[in-house]
Design a protein around this motif. Structure first.
Motif: not given
Length: 109
Positions: A27, A53-54, A80, A83-88
């Motif tokens: 990650t 992931p979006g 961006r 980015a997952g929900s954790d910004g990674q």
């Protein structure tokens, strides 16, 4: 999975390092101006995948895949969108991570 640290490069110059890619993937922080540097030291090409992931209007966005030829060093933007929900961002290597080294970078603003 290993967390790659974000290395911020300053205008005066900075030391930068690459580390062994983790077999189960890595990650790294995702965002504007961030890139993943990949050195494929293997005798065969390796595919690096950035998981997206979006959704856009309810539809899945395809993952980004980059085929890195044997012996080459590539820079891959990690915006961006990854980015997952954790910004990674989640990164995988195929068929494996043997002889692949990676680093996550951004220029100082």
């Amino acid at each position: 999975m290993a967390a790659l640290p974000l290395q911020v490069l300053v205008p005066e110059g900075s030391a930068s390092t690459l580390q062994a890619a983790a077999g189960g993937g890595d990650t790294c922080p995702a965002g504007d101006g961030v890139w993943l540097e990949v050195l494929n030291g293997n005798a065969a090409a390796r595919t690096v995948t950035l998981v997206t992931p979006g959704l856009y209007q309810g539809l899945a966005i395809a993952d980004r895949t980059c085929v890195i030829p044997a012996g080459e060093r590539w820079k891959i933007p990690v915006g961006r969108i990854y980015a997952g929900s954790d910004g990674q961002a989640s990164i995988t290597y195929s068929p494996d991570a043997a002889s692949v080294t990676v680093g996550c970078f951004k220029y100082a603003s």
